[in-house]
Write a protein that holds these residues in place. Structure first.
Motif: not given
Length: 441
Positions: A384-398
């Motif tokens: 559950a958190p894996g895809p969401f957290v990855t998306g949050v980080v991706a918005d900041r660093v790609g």
């Protein structure tokens, strides 16, 4: 609910159910088909990420939440809905669950904004929450005991096949007909399979056979334990808690890669959504094959020393960390894809050792609840958190920067497994002493 009633996972009863063989295999085929539909409905979203991002201008955080919400709902509701299905009737429960996720997938096709899609995806999770546990329980109840391991493995492998079909077929349909038809196709398939299951599989026939088998059980095999005793058994030792946590943390990586690989291939390799979905599906298959192969290796090396399972789990964590960290740091090309592929082969290798450790560290009478707890940890800590957290980080660093970060979770998983290994021998001795004391009393 004041008490939780459990039947032992093992026993002397070995009478084969009275379901005709042909009918049993038809039930298996329909139940397996619904499992494919389950994962196709869940994973088709990943194939259309690029199109949704373009159509609605969604951030990666929002895209990740659309995927993560399904695993979150599954993790939260697996246990209670499984209990309800056992009491209400497994056949009725399966029909209801399949209808919910199929109609919710149709709702995804009709969604006009992010909020509507998020609600629809939450209902997909609601329908799918208990299907794995209830579906396999139904299958095992109508086949002889000597086929249980084979059938369980075959049934669970359907999740990987469904994921592959969902991403590859969804991408092809999206390119030719639009992303809404990707969801619509999965919904139609689910509705048709649900109707076929409802027409062919009857509660009366399944339940009468299950009841007859239950009546032939020797007296005294049922075991009722209070909720407090159940919880105590599930979390009785430090090492079993470490097995839950280590497994969940390692699957954080797998969940992230399953969801974001189509977008990674689309953004950094210039692949169209259909080709990106098909490429990502190959990585999913590599991960599924790796689960089986790593399980075989673990059983071989720990055949004479069971404690080596902890060592293999730690090794899988460290190998996947190294390969994926290097893989996402090298330039796009053949070398990068090979490193990621080999990393995917071992990243979920901890699933087998973790399951074996949970079985060793909990009473056989509560193994079903123990594996439900392991599923809960896998979803709430990883999928559950894996895809969401990855998306949050991706918005900041790609997205590439985010994928370079997630292998670090393997180090945390390795620490959890190392703590479990250091306590394993003492915990086994303490559990053995408690069992002997219980027998004397």
């Amino acid at each position: 609910m004041d008490a939780h009633c459990i039947e032992p996972a093992t026993g002397n009863f070995s009478v084969a159910p009275a379901v005709p063989r042909t009918y049993a295999w038809v039930v298996f085929a329909l139940t397996f088909g619904l499992l494919l539909s389950d994962y196709m409905s869940r994973q088709v979203l990943n194939a259309v990420f690029p199109l949704l991002k373009s159509a609605w201008g969604l951030s990666d955080t929002r895209l990740g939440s659309l995927s993560g919400v399904v695993a979150l709902i599954v993790g939260l509701l697996t246990f209670p809905l499984s209990v309800i299905a056992d009491r209400w009737g497994r056949v009725r429960g399966i029909v209801a669950m399949a209808a919910v996720w199929s109609l919710a997938t149709l709702g995804c096709a009709l969604a006009t904004n992010f909020g509507e899609m998020l609600v629809a995806r939450a209902f997909v999770g609601l329908g799918e929450a208990a299907y794995g546990s209830v579906g396999v329980a139904l299958i095992l109840s109508i086949f002889p005991m000597h086929l249980r391991s084979t059938l369980t493995a075959a049934f669970m492998a359907g999740g990987a096949f469904g994921s592959v079909l969902g991403m590859s077929l969804g991408g092809v349909v999206a390119v030719h007909l639009g992303w809404r038809w990707s969801f619509g196709t999965m919904a139609l398939l689910g509705i048709l399979l649900t109707a076929a299951f409802w027409l062919v599989v009857t509660e009366k026939r399944i339940c009468s056979d299950h009841r007859n088998a239950h009546e032939r059980r020797p007296n005294g095999q049922g075991v009722c334990s209070s909720l407090r005793m159940l919880v105590a058994g599930l979390f009785s030792t430090i090492s079993v808690v470490c097995a839950y946590v280590g497994s969940g943390l390692q699957l954080f990586i797998l969940g992230s890669l399953f969801v974001w690989m189509p977008s990674f291939l689309n953004r950094y390799y210039g692949l169209a959504p259909d080709k990106a979905g098909a490429g990502a599906a190959m990585f999913v298959m590599i991960g599924a094959v790796g689960m089986v192969l790593c399980g075989i290796v673990t059983d071989r090396v720990s055949q004479t020393v069971p404690a080596r399972k902890w060592g293999t789990a730690i090794a899988y964590c460290l190998i996947s960390f190294t390969l994926l960290l290097i893989g996402f740091h090298v330039k796009p090309g053949a070398l990068q894809l090979v490193l990621i592929g080999v990393g995917m082969l071992v990243v979920a290798g901890t699933s087998g050792p973790a399951g074996a450790m949970v079985a060793n560290l909990t009473p056989s009478t509560i193994h079903a609840s123990a594996f439900a707890t392991l599923t809960l940890a896998n979803n709430l800590l990883g999928l559950a958190p894996g895809p969401f957290v990855t998306g949050v980080v991706a918005d900041r660093v790609g997205l590439l920067g985010a994928l370079q970060w997630i292998p670090l979770m393997a180090l945390l998983a390795a620490v959890a497994f190392a703590i479990g290994r250091s306590n394993y021998s003492n915990d086994l001795r303490r559990l053995d002493a408690l069992r002997r004391a219980a027998k004397k009393s």
